[in-house]
Design an enzyme around this catalytic site. Structure first.
Site, PDB file in Angstrom:
ATOM      1  CB  CYS A 104      -0.983  -0.032   1.164  1.00  0.00           C
ATOM      2  SG  CYS A 104      -2.364   1.129   0.962  1.00  0.00           S
ATOM      3  CG  HIS A 208      -3.488  -3.409   3.292  1.00  0.00           C
ATOM      4  ND1 HIS A 208      -2.489  -3.005   4.155  1.00  0.00           N
ATOM      5  CD2 HIS A 208      -4.003  -2.277   2.743  1.00  0.00           C
ATOM      6  CE1 HIS A 208      -2.400  -1.681   4.136  1.00  0.00           C
ATOM      7  NE2 HIS A 208      -3.308  -1.214   3.289  1.00  0.00           N
ATOM      8  CD  GLU A 210      -1.287  -5.984   5.542  1.00  0.00           C
ATOM      9  OE1 GLU A 210      -1.974  -4.996   5.874  1.00  0.00           O
ATOM     10  OE2 GLU A 210      -0.874  -6.160   4.379  1.00  0.00           O
TER      11      GLU A 210
END
Length: 243
Positions: A104, A208, A210
């Site tokens: 990001c 994202h 993660e």
């Protein structure tokens, strides 16, 4: 021995360093050893010597002064000391051809560190109709499609030409400098992924992974596994040639 992964952190309103746990969890799940780097640290050369790879995380807007522009009215909160530290650290790590993975804001920092620019606010800077890039769904859920460039590292990790991602941004990469190339785009044209044509592992994504890794998303898990493997000194080199 697990590779030591430096993870950049954010700064709250009290000047305290913080980091969402998902980043460290994803690195641990992929076999790496995460170490959080305080925002604004000055020992750039020492950090470069001790880490095996750099994870550039999400957060607030990138200071436009770092890429030669004045702040627009729709620019969000910035953290100038974080920008300076992360840009300097990115340059140092890339000069040593160490693995870098940007997420990001991290994609935007990578782009700026190599001489590129950023749209300060895509909904003001672009005239075309855009998708919802700051989703209202929970961050663990994907909401729009990314189209992937064939032959890229990302295409190998995604195992296909299209896949779904989450989206939590209002800035985006604009001018992309060499040796970076675009390897993923949203269907409205917003750049979603970059890779270097000259380094062993330098890549970034606008979404994202993660957070998606919490759902065992295959592409997200592959991204972190590939990054950690590169930090260990394994894996393959660059996967896409410049055009």
């Amino acid at each position: 021995m697990k590779p030591l992964i430096g993870i950049t952190s954010d700064i709250d309103e009290n000047g305290e360093t913080f980091l969402l746990a998902d980043y460290s969890r994803a690195i641990l799940k992929a076999g790496g050893l995460p170490v959080v780097l305080p925002a604004g640290l000055e020992d750039i050369d020492e950090i470069c010597k001790r880490i095996d790879g750099l994870l550039l995380t999400g957060g607030e807007d990138v200071n436009p002064l770092e890429f030669g522009e004045e702040p627009e009215s729709n620019l969000g909160k910035i953290a100038p000391e974080r920008d300076k530290m992360e840009i300097a650290l990115t340059k140092c790590v890339i000069e040593k051809d160490m693995p870098v993975f940007g997420i990001c804001r991290g994609q935007q920092v990578l782009n700026v560190a190599l001489g590129g620019t950023v749209y300060q606010h895509i909904y003001s800077d672009l005239e075309e109709t855009l998708l919802q890039h700051k989703q209202q769904a929970d961050r663990n859920y994907p909401t729009h499609t990314v189209e992937v460039k064939e032959g890229s590292r990302l295409s190998a990790y995604a195992e296909g030409k299209e896949f779904l991602v989450n989206s939590l941004h209002h800035q985006a990469v604009h001018d992309v400098p060499k040796p970076l190339v675009v390897t993923g785009k949203a269907k409205d044209g917003i750049i979603e992924a970059l890779e270097s044509t000259e380094h062993k592992f330098v890549m970034s994504v606008q979404w994202h992974p993660e957070a998606l890794s919490n759902r065992d998303d295959v592409t997200s898990l592959n991204l972190f596994k590939g990054f950690v493997e590169a930090c260990r000194g394994g894996g393959v080199g660059r996967m896409i040639d410049s055009e």
